[in-house]
Design a protein around this motif. Structure first.
Motif, PDB file in Angstrom:
ATOM      1  N   SER A  40      61.431  52.188  37.693  1.00  0.00           N
ATOM      2  CA  SER A  40      61.806  50.639  38.223  1.00  0.00           C
ATOM      3  C   SER A  40      62.956  50.621  39.173  1.00  0.00           C
ATOM      4  N   PRO A  41      63.206  49.707  39.792  1.00  0.00           N
ATOM      5  CA  PRO A  41      64.566  49.608  40.440  1.00  0.00           C
ATOM      6  C   PRO A  41      65.874  49.637  39.294  1.00  0.00           C
ATOM      7  N   GLY A  42      65.498  49.251  38.365  1.00  0.00           N
ATOM      8  CA  GLY A  42      66.592  48.935  37.333  1.00  0.00           C
ATOM      9  C   GLY A  42      66.293  48.048  36.389  1.00  0.00           C
ATOM     10  N   ASN A  43      67.157  47.550  35.496  1.00  0.00           N
ATOM     11  CA  ASN A  43      66.889  46.823  34.406  1.00  0.00           C
ATOM     12  C   ASN A  43      66.964  45.258  35.291  1.00  0.00           C
ATOM     13  N   PRO A  44      65.922  44.396  35.066  1.00  0.00           N
ATOM     14  CA  PRO A  44      65.860  43.241  35.584  1.00  0.00           C
ATOM     15  C   PRO A  44      66.766  42.058  35.249  1.00  0.00           C
ATOM     16  N   TRP A  45      67.560  42.267  34.159  1.00  0.00           N
ATOM     17  CA  TRP A  45      68.387  41.211  33.352  1.00  0.00           C
ATOM     18  C   TRP A  45      69.823  41.764  33.571  1.00  0.00           C
ATOM     19  N   ALA A  46      70.129  42.674  34.244  1.00  0.00           N
ATOM     20  CA  ALA A  46      71.289  43.420  34.279  1.00  0.00           C
ATOM     21  C   ALA A  46      72.500  42.238  34.909  1.00  0.00           C
TER      22      ALA A  46
END
Length: 645
Positions: free
Chosen positions: A338-344
């Motif tokens: 995915s593009p990365g952690n959605p909660w970063a």
């Protein structure tokens, strides 16, 4: 994939462009054809790719220049035709035609077509063709391939248009660098992601069962044992490290697609890419990430049992050390597709339950996704795609709840995820209150809230697990939130927090309630810092009296510092489940409001029906002789007098 292909034939005069088109249509040679054949439309059921195909002929004379340039700009693929017995027509391809397309700003695939091979003198095939074409392909990347044909025999005519279609529907350029003979970085990235998603046990190889599932997903057919053995043998011979423990490694998977492309089987690689949601630019399409999913007003979205099961499986798969928590490195592996952690940007995992080392637990993981789905279900839908949710439609992982107004009218809630807003003066302890809900340690130092904070945890209600989302907004954004009636209507409960040791804290809440219309939302008052001396509030009545006048329970006293929270979060969930018990003014007022709305809608419908009936009666009784005497006065008064001539 596009549903139509526009093929343009260009080339010098006399090379046989029009003859190629007529040979395709007539399936035989036509000696005398018109200068430019009219546009031909081939319906999708006739073509192998099931797309509508438009074939456009063109002229090369000065009088054709304007029309030619217009058609070049509209074409999806251009076939540059030359005559094999006219070397000048071939030389003009790199010296005139290809530079001309670039000069017009056109960047579409190009197919080189060598016509009239019947004039070669017995030798239909040209052994030197590759040597002649490769220099052109190296200089002009838009050239996909070269096809030699004869419109007279006819020979290879249909292949010309097949390759032209393929160049549009399964283009080489996004996937493969023809000069260096390697996959392009974007293609490698996409195929690596697909490999990771298909490697369900995350052991770094695609074993026979995983390869079979991959084959079934992409091509709707299982992989035969003989085919599997052939693939493994070929990869093992030509790609070092491509096979391990009887399965295909990531390098082997990439090699396999390189071979497909080099052998002209681009449709195989494109079928795989499109099945996993990729467009021609090798980005995941918006339609793939955000499938249609209607959410009626006043309803919320939750994960369905299928959604919870998938996310539980993801957690257990990536919990490599099986310690019941996902540490940072394991989370990186989870979100590597995915593009990365959605909660970063949300200070995750401070927003949910985690262990002492900061690794998120399974309960915290599911709670976080429950909150994400409630607040922004589109993000959940997209990440279900990124993480490889296996079922179709993907929306089966979500569930739309009943409207909140219906829940409140019935006095019983069927939802499992609740939203609670916390309002209160700066320094009243809202942030500490929220942090305590997710088991985070108390902080002595005060830090003002500068942006929205959201936390979530599970609460057990009579043996049933519910998720509670708590939000605070900070003094900067709190007024904006309170003015937004649509967002306020999303709240299941409002918690008013005041500092029981601060004499001015409660008046902030009282003023806030006077300023904004909030009495339709279930309410709970919380008095924080009960470990400190109780202060007399500078307000006309004290908080307990204030609450009793509203027919609400008195403020719940808590001390986050000492860990005395009086089961307040259980109480909040209880209020959310039985909203009429905590409406300011009491349950009778809630029922009265509900009854008033029902009465309003009933009367509105009744009046509308009566008005319609009167109009129909009036029109039916209105005749050339006029209205009957007994209807004249009231009907003309109600509907207005007609003008007389």
């Amino acid at each position: 994939m596009r549903r139509d292909v526009r093929i343009l034939l260009v080339g010098d005069e006399g090379v046989g462009k029009s003859t190629i088109v007529t040979s395709l249509i007539k399936e035989s040679f036509v000696a005398h054809v018109q200068h430019i054949v009219p546009e031909v439309t081939i319906p999708p059921e006739v073509t192998p790719e099931n797309v509508t195909t438009y074939i456009v002929d063109s002229g090369a004379g000065p009088q054709d220049r304007v029309h030619l340039e217009a058609e070049i700009r509209k074409a999806h693929v251009i076939c540059v035709v030359y005559s094999v017995e006219n070397s000048h027509s071939f030389v003009r391809i790199p010296t005139f035609w290809l530079p001309h397309f670039r000069q017009l700003g056109v960047n579409v695939p190009v197919i080189l077509v060598g016509n009239k091979i019947d004039l070669r003198g017995g030798e239909v095939t040209n052994e030197a063709l590759e040597d002649e074409i490769v220099p052109i392909m190296n200089e002009f990347k838009e050239v996909e391939t070269c096809v030699e044909c004869s419109a007279k025999l006819p020979l290879n005519v249909s292949e010309v248009f097949y390759f032209a279609q393929k160049a549009v529907l399964h283009p080489t350029a996004p996937l493969y660098d023809s000069r260096d003979h390697v996959l392009k970085p974007a293609c490698v990235k996409a195929l690596r992601r697909i490999f990771k998603l298909c490697d369900t046990d995350k052991d770094g190889i695609l074993d026979p069962s995983e390869l079979n599932e991959f084959q079934r997903k992409c091509f709707d057919a299982p992989l035969q044992l003989q085919e599997l053995e052939g693939i493994r043998e070929m990869v093992q011979q030509h790609a070092e490290g491509g096979v391990r423990d009887g399965g295909l490694t990531e390098d082997g998977f990439l090699y396999l697609h390189t071979i497909f492309i080099q052998r002209g089987r681009l449709e195989t690689t494109w079928t795989v890419l499109r099945k996993f949601g990729y467009a021609e630019d090798l980005r995941l399409t918006e339609e793939f990430l955000s499938p249609k999913f209607e959410v009626p007003p006043d309803c919320s979205v939750e994960l369905s049992p299928l959604g919870y099961q998938f996310l539980t499986d993801i957690f257990e798969t990536f919990d490599k050390d099986q310690d019941g928590a996902l540490k940072e490195s394991e989370l990186e592996d989870v979100f590597s597709t995915s593009p990365g952690n959605p909660w970063a940007s949300q200070k995750f995992p401070d927003t949910t339950l985690s262990d002492d080392s900061g690794a998120v637990t399974l309960q915290g993981w599911l709670a976080q996704w429950s909150m994400t789905t409630l607040l922004d279900h589109k993000t959940t839908l997209a990440y279900l795609a990124y993480l490889g949710y296996p079922d179709e439609p993907r929306t089966s992982a979500l569930h739309v709840t009943r409207a909140r107004k219906i829940d409140r009218r019935k006095g019983k809630v069927s939802r499992n995820v609740f939203l609670c807003y916390a309002f209160g003066a700066a320094g009243s302890g809202k942030t500490s209150f929220l942090r305590s809900f997710v088991g985070k340690p108390f902080r002595e130092a005060y830090e003002p809230t500068t942006k929205q904070i959201s936390v979530v945890n599970a609460v057990d209600i009579d043996g049933s697990e519910k998720y509670l989302v708590l939000q605070e907004f900070g003094s900067k954004y709190e007024p904006e939130m309170l003015r937004n009636s649509k967002k306020m209507d999303l709240a299941d409960v409002i918690v008013y927090v005041h500092d029981s040791s601060d004499t001015n804290s409660f008046s902030y809440i009282s003023n806030l309630r006077q300023t904004y219309s909030l009495d339709h939302i279930p309410t709970l008052f919380v008095a924080t810092k009960s470990d400190l001396d109780l202060a007399q509030q500078r307000h006309e009545v004290q908080p307990d009296v204030y609450c009793r006048r509203l027919l609400l329970q008195v403020p719940v006293s808590v001390s986050v510092k000492t860990g005395q929270t009086a089961d307040v979060f259980h109480a909040i969930c209880g209020i959310a489940m039985k909203p009429n018990t905590s409406i300011p003014g009491g349950a009778d007022r809630a029922l009265l409001l509900s009854a008033r709305w029902r009465k309003y809608f009933t009367l509105t419908a009744l009046l509308g029906g009566c008005t319609a009936a009167l109009v129909i009666m009036y029109r039916s009784m209105l005749r050339p002789t006029g209205l009957p005497v007994w209807t004249t006065h009231w009907a003309t008064w109600l509907l207005g007098r007609r003008g007389t001539s």
